[in-house]
Design an enzyme around this catalytic site. Structure first.
Site, short mmCIF file in Angstrom:
data_model
loop_
_atom_site.label_atom_id
_atom_site.label_comp_id
_atom_site.label_asym_id
_atom_site.label_seq_id
_atom_site.Cartn_x
_atom_site.Cartn_y
_atom_site.Cartn_z
CG HIS A 81 -29.16 -43.68 -60.28
ND1 HIS A 81 -28.38 -44.82 -60.31
CD2 HIS A 81 -28.55 -42.78 -61.08
CE1 HIS A 81 -27.33 -44.61 -61.10
NE2 HIS A 81 -27.41 -43.38 -61.57
NE ARG A 96 -26.07 -59.61 -58.03
CZ ARG A 96 -24.99 -60.14 -58.63
NH1 ARG A 96 -23.79 -59.63 -58.39
NH2 ARG A 96 -25.11 -61.15 -59.46
NE ARG A 150 -27.26 -61.09 -63.87
CZ ARG A 150 -26.85 -60.12 -63.04
NH1 ARG A 150 -27.69 -59.61 -62.16
NH2 ARG A 150 -25.63 -59.66 -63.11
CD GLU A 191 -29.01 -41.12 -52.97
OE1 GLU A 191 -28.97 -41.60 -54.10
OE2 GLU A 191 -28.39 -41.59 -51.99
CG ASP A 198 -29.55 -46.91 -63.15
OD1 ASP A 198 -30.12 -47.37 -62.14
OD2 ASP A 198 -28.31 -46.90 -63.26
CG ASN A 254 -32.99 -47.70 -58.09
OD1 ASN A 254 -32.46 -48.10 -57.05
ND2 ASN A 254 -32.29 -47.26 -59.12
C1 GAR Z 1 -27.09 -44.41 -52.70
O1 GAR Z 1 -26.40 -43.24 -53.06
C2 GAR Z 1 -27.92 -44.90 -53.86
O2 GAR Z 1 -28.46 -43.88 -54.64
C3 GAR Z 1 -26.91 -45.69 -54.64
O3 GAR Z 1 -26.19 -46.38 -53.66
C4 GAR Z 1 -26.12 -45.58 -52.49
C5 GAR Z 1 -26.52 -46.43 -51.32
O4 GAR Z 1 -26.26 -45.75 -50.13
N1 GAR Z 1 -27.53 -46.57 -55.58
C6 GAR Z 1 -27.04 -46.81 -56.79
O5 GAR Z 1 -26.01 -46.35 -57.20
C7 GAR Z 1 -27.88 -47.74 -57.62
N2 GAR Z 1 -27.44 -47.72 -58.98
P1 GAR Z 1 -26.87 -46.25 -48.76
O6 GAR Z 1 -26.55 -47.76 -48.66
O7 GAR Z 1 -26.17 -45.45 -47.73
O8 GAR Z 1 -28.35 -46.02 -48.79
#
Ligand code: GAR
Length: 206
Positions: free
Chosen positions: A113, A95, A69, A178, A149, A111
């Protein structure tokens, strides 16, 4: 004349709709950030095409090409620095980043979430919300800390859970929230309106 724009890198793993929201925001003349590099750990991430269509440099750094990593994160760090990136947005980057990377980008890494943190941490936040039977969930933009998170919350938007929702319909509704939330978060930061002190993010209103 346009002012200086915050050079932003975006890390993705998937479809990149949040990346698209940031790309669209950056086309607004007075938006105070620009995306200078998109990195995906997956070659098949749809977000790569979104970046290329917007003429933004996009590169694949696959975790599978690295034995640790730390080495993977070091490659990402090197690419970000080579592109002059000053600030990093995780947009569906699936990741877990090492403490070394997170600490190098302390308070310069956010980030998004798909839940109202601290509820429903982890990769299946939408499914967890459905299983818990909550009436309201949402999304959170937060500064990143080494533990998954966690970190100072910058913005949260509530989203209702509706009768008959599947994880797809609920995630679609959360994604729409989002997109607004992430573009506003980056705008506030790039405009210098956000301070982080004692693990609390404060937004100034001037
Ligand atoms: C989003 O809903 C984001 O919040 C989530 O992945 C999705 C990506 O969507 N992220 C997580 O769950 C991180 N733990 P996108 O590729 O359409 O932006």
């Amino acid at each position: 004349m346009q002012g200086r724009r915050l050079k932003t890198g975006v890390l993705i793993s998937g479809s990149g709709t949040n990346l698209q929201a940031l790309i669209d925001a950056c086309t607004t003349p007075d938006y105070p950030a620009e995306i200078t590099l998109v990195i995906s750990n997956r070659a098949d991430a749809g977000g790569l095409d979104r970046a290329r269509q917007a003429n933004i440099p996009a590169t694949v750094i696959s975790h599978k090409d690295y034995t640790s990593r730390e080495a993977f994160d070091a490659a990402i760090d090197t690419a970000l620095r080579a592109a002059g990136v000053e600030f990093v947005c995780l947009a569906g980057f699936m990741r877990l980043l090492t403490p070394g990377f997170v600490n190098r980008w302390h308070d310069r890494l956010i980030n998004i979430h798909p839940s109202l943190l601290p509820a429903f941490k982890g990769i299946d936040a939408v499914e967890q919300a459905l299983a818990a039977g909550v009436q309201t969930t949402g999304c959170t933009v937060h500064f990143v800390r080494p533990e998954m998170d966690t970190g100072p919350t910058l913005l949260q938007v509530e989203v209702p859970v509706k009768a008959g929702d599947t994880s797809e319909t609920l995630h679609d509704r959360i994604r729409r929230a989002e997109h607004q939330c992430y573009r506003e978060a980056l705008r506030l930061i790039a405009a210098g309106k956000v301070a982080v002190s004692e693990e609390t993010a404060t937004i100034s209103d001037n």
